[in-house]
Design a protein around this motif. Structure first.
Motif, PDB file in Angstrom:
ATOM      1  N   ILE A   1       0.849  -1.180   0.000  1.00 24.02           N
ATOM      2  CA  ILE A   1       0.000   0.000   0.000  1.00 24.02           C
ATOM      3  C   ILE A   1       0.897   1.247   0.000  1.00 24.02           C
ATOM      4  O   ILE A   1       2.116   1.134   0.167  1.00 24.02           O
ATOM      5  N   HIS A   2       0.312   2.420  -0.168  1.00 29.30           N
ATOM      6  CA  HIS A   2       1.077   3.659  -0.251  1.00 29.30           C
ATOM      7  C   HIS A   2       1.679   4.057   1.102  1.00 29.30           C
ATOM      8  O   HIS A   2       1.147   3.733   2.161  1.00 29.30           O
ATOM      9  N   MET A   3       2.777   4.784   1.041  1.00 25.19           N
ATOM     10  CA  MET A   3       3.504   5.183   2.246  1.00 25.19           C
ATOM     11  C   MET A   3       2.630   5.971   3.217  1.00 25.19           C
ATOM     12  O   MET A   3       2.731   5.810   4.439  1.00 25.19           O
ATOM     13  N   GLY A   4       1.771   6.841   2.687  1.00 31.19           N
ATOM     14  CA  GLY A   4       0.994   7.714   3.552  1.00 31.19           C
ATOM     15  C   GLY A   4      -0.151   7.046   4.284  1.00 31.19           C
ATOM     16  O   GLY A   4      -0.731   7.632   5.210  1.00 31.19           O
ATOM     17  N   LEU A 138      14.453   8.640   2.461  1.00 31.54           N
ATOM     18  CA  LEU A 138      13.777   9.747   1.799  1.00 31.54           C
ATOM     19  C   LEU A 138      14.653  10.993   1.731  1.00 31.54           C
ATOM     20  O   LEU A 138      14.545  11.791   0.791  1.00 31.54           O
ATOM     21  N   ALA A 139      15.511  11.161   2.736  1.00 30.33           N
ATOM     22  CA  ALA A 139      16.370  12.348   2.773  1.00 30.33           C
ATOM     23  C   ALA A 139      17.372  12.378   1.629  1.00 30.33           C
ATOM     24  O   ALA A 139      17.937  13.436   1.325  1.00 30.33           O
ATOM     25  N   ASN A 140      17.602  11.240   0.989  1.00 26.19           N
ATOM     26  CA  ASN A 140      18.588  11.172  -0.087  1.00 26.19           C
ATOM     27  C   ASN A 140      17.964  11.127  -1.477  1.00 26.19           C
ATOM     28  O   ASN A 140      18.657  10.885  -2.461  1.00 26.19           O
ATOM     29  N   GLN A 145      13.175  14.329  -8.143  1.00 23.83           N
ATOM     30  CA  GLN A 145      12.354  13.117  -8.086  1.00 23.83           C
ATOM     31  C   GLN A 145      11.404  13.083  -6.896  1.00 23.83           C
ATOM     32  O   GLN A 145      10.636  12.136  -6.736  1.00 23.83           O
ATOM     33  N   LEU A 146      11.421  14.107  -6.057  1.00 26.39           N
ATOM     34  CA  LEU A 146      10.646  14.090  -4.814  1.00 26.39           C
ATOM     35  C   LEU A 146       9.150  13.893  -5.042  1.00 26.39           C
ATOM     36  O   LEU A 146       8.462  13.305  -4.203  1.00 26.39           O
ATOM     37  N   GLN A 147       8.643  14.382  -6.168  1.00 23.96           N
ATOM     38  CA  GLN A 147       7.205  14.257  -6.419  1.00 23.96           C
ATOM     39  C   GLN A 147       6.756  12.795  -6.474  1.00 23.96           C
ATOM     40  O   GLN A 147       5.603  12.477  -6.174  1.00 23.96           O
ATOM     41  N   TYR A 148       7.681  11.920  -6.847  1.00 28.80           N
ATOM     42  CA  TYR A 148       7.340  10.499  -6.934  1.00 28.80           C
ATOM     43  C   TYR A 148       7.404   9.796  -5.572  1.00 28.80           C
ATOM     44  O   TYR A 148       7.031   8.630  -5.466  1.00 28.80           O
ATOM     45  N   TYR A 149       7.890  10.500  -4.576  1.00 26.45           N
ATOM     46  CA  TYR A 149       8.063   9.901  -3.250  1.00 26.45           C
ATOM     47  C   TYR A 149       7.189  10.576  -2.201  1.00 26.45           C
ATOM     48  O   TYR A 149       7.470  10.502  -1.007  1.00 26.45           O
ATOM     49  N   SER A 150       6.120  11.212  -2.634  1.00 21.33           N
ATOM     50  CA  SER A 150       5.195  11.824  -1.690  1.00 21.33           C
ATOM     51  C   SER A 150       4.376  10.728  -1.005  1.00 21.33           C
ATOM     52  O   SER A 150       4.378   9.568  -1.423  1.00 21.33           O
ATOM     53  N   ALA A 151       3.649  11.115   0.041  1.00 26.62           N
ATOM     54  CA  ALA A 151       2.939  10.134   0.870  1.00 26.62           C
ATOM     55  C   ALA A 151       2.008   9.226   0.077  1.00 26.62           C
ATOM     56  O   ALA A 151       1.906   8.026   0.361  1.00 26.62           O
ATOM     57  N   TRP A 152       1.335   9.790  -0.934  1.00 31.13           N
ATOM     58  CA  TRP A 152       0.357   8.990  -1.671  1.00 31.13           C
ATOM     59  C   TRP A 152       0.799   8.692  -3.103  1.00 31.13           C
ATOM     60  O   TRP A 152      -0.010   8.316  -3.957  1.00 31.13           O
ATOM     61  N   ASN A 153       2.097   8.838  -3.363  1.00 30.41           N
ATOM     62  CA  ASN A 153       2.676   8.390  -4.633  1.00 30.41           C
ATOM     63  C   ASN A 153       3.618   7.209  -4.421  1.00 30.41           C
ATOM     64  O   ASN A 153       3.654   6.272  -5.224  1.00 30.41           O
ATOM     65  N   PHE A 154       4.402   7.267  -3.345  1.00 35.87           N
ATOM     66  CA  PHE A 154       5.374   6.216  -3.032  1.00 35.87           C
ATOM     67  C   PHE A 154       4.613   5.026  -2.455  1.00 35.87           C
ATOM     68  O   PHE A 154       3.905   5.143  -1.452  1.00 35.87           O
ATOM     69  N   ARG A 155       4.756   3.876  -3.067  1.00 36.74           N
ATOM     70  CA  ARG A 155       3.935   2.734  -2.653  1.00 36.74           C
ATOM     71  C   ARG A 155       4.754   1.456  -2.534  1.00 36.74           C
ATOM     72  O   ARG A 155       5.960   1.500  -2.418  1.00 36.74           O
TER      73      ARG A 155
END
Length: 223
Positions: A1-4, A138-140, A145-155
């Protein structure tokens, strides 16, 4: 499931006491870890590496043999290694406080060993050689590319929740499904996907070979 999802579950559902998210940090090939030992570079590749919340060490019962206990994953530059990896990298030396070079998708990171964890039993569905904190991972991420690692994008997170003893499981599942639909429902409908959250007790995971547990499910039920 997604990170968020997990954080939203805890924030919005009273019956959710805590959570832990796990994501495998390898695909066809695993990461590489290396260290200078007695003047020589010692390196191993194709490790089973997982990215987790700092809560991992408190929610699960994998024994931490050396390290800082509940705070072992608080630092973004920390890494936990198993007994086996500790011996292969450091011999009989105490690895706590020493650094290793960890290479995977984000290039090479220099991380501090903050804990040695007992090798996971062969019958556990969670298998690993090294553990990386999610907030450090996430800090690296490069800014582009951050937009792909948002709470409801990163899965692709295998998500575990600890519920209150008297929580209504069916009600919790419905509330979780509502949260997911509210956040990614439009995307699901566009892809013609129907999704409902269903909780599975840990005791049944052991014998379940049908449910997709992501790519951390290496354990054997035959042991």
């Amino acid at each position: 499931i997604h990170m968020g999802a997990a954080q939203a579950f805890k924030d919005e559902i009273p019956g959710v006491k805590s959570f832990a998210r796990i994501r495998a940090d390898f695909f066809q090939e695993g990461p590489t870890i290396s260290h200078i030992y007695s003047g020589d570079k010692v390196a191993f590749k194709d490790l089973k590496s997982i990215v987790v919340d700092w809560r991992f060490v408190t929610l699960f019962t994998f024994p931490l043999i050396k390290g800082k206990g509940a705070s072992a994953l608080r630092s973004p530059k920390s890494i936990l290694i198993t007994e086996n990896i500790a011996e292969r990298l450091f011999g009989k030396d105490n690895p706590i406080g020493k650094t290793v070079d960890y290479g995977m998708n984000q290039g090479v990171l220099t991380l501090e060993v903050t804990g040695v964890i007992k090798d996971p039993p062969a019958n556990s569905h969670i298998q690993f050689d090294v553990i990386i904190p999610l907030h450090g991972y996430l800090a690296n991420i490069p800014a582009a590319q951050l937009q792909y690692y948002s709470a409801w994008n990163f899965r692709e997170f295998t998500t575990y929740v600890a519920l209150s003893p008297h929580a209504d499981i069916e009600k919790v599942e419905k509330e979780m499904s509502h949260i997911v639909q509210r956040n990614i429902g439009d995307d699901l409908r566009e892809a013609n996907i129907s999704l409902a959250v269903q909780l599975q007790p840990m005791k049944s995971v052991y014998f379940d070979r049908q449910t997709d547990l992501g790519v951390i499910g290496f354990g054997s039920t035959l042991v």
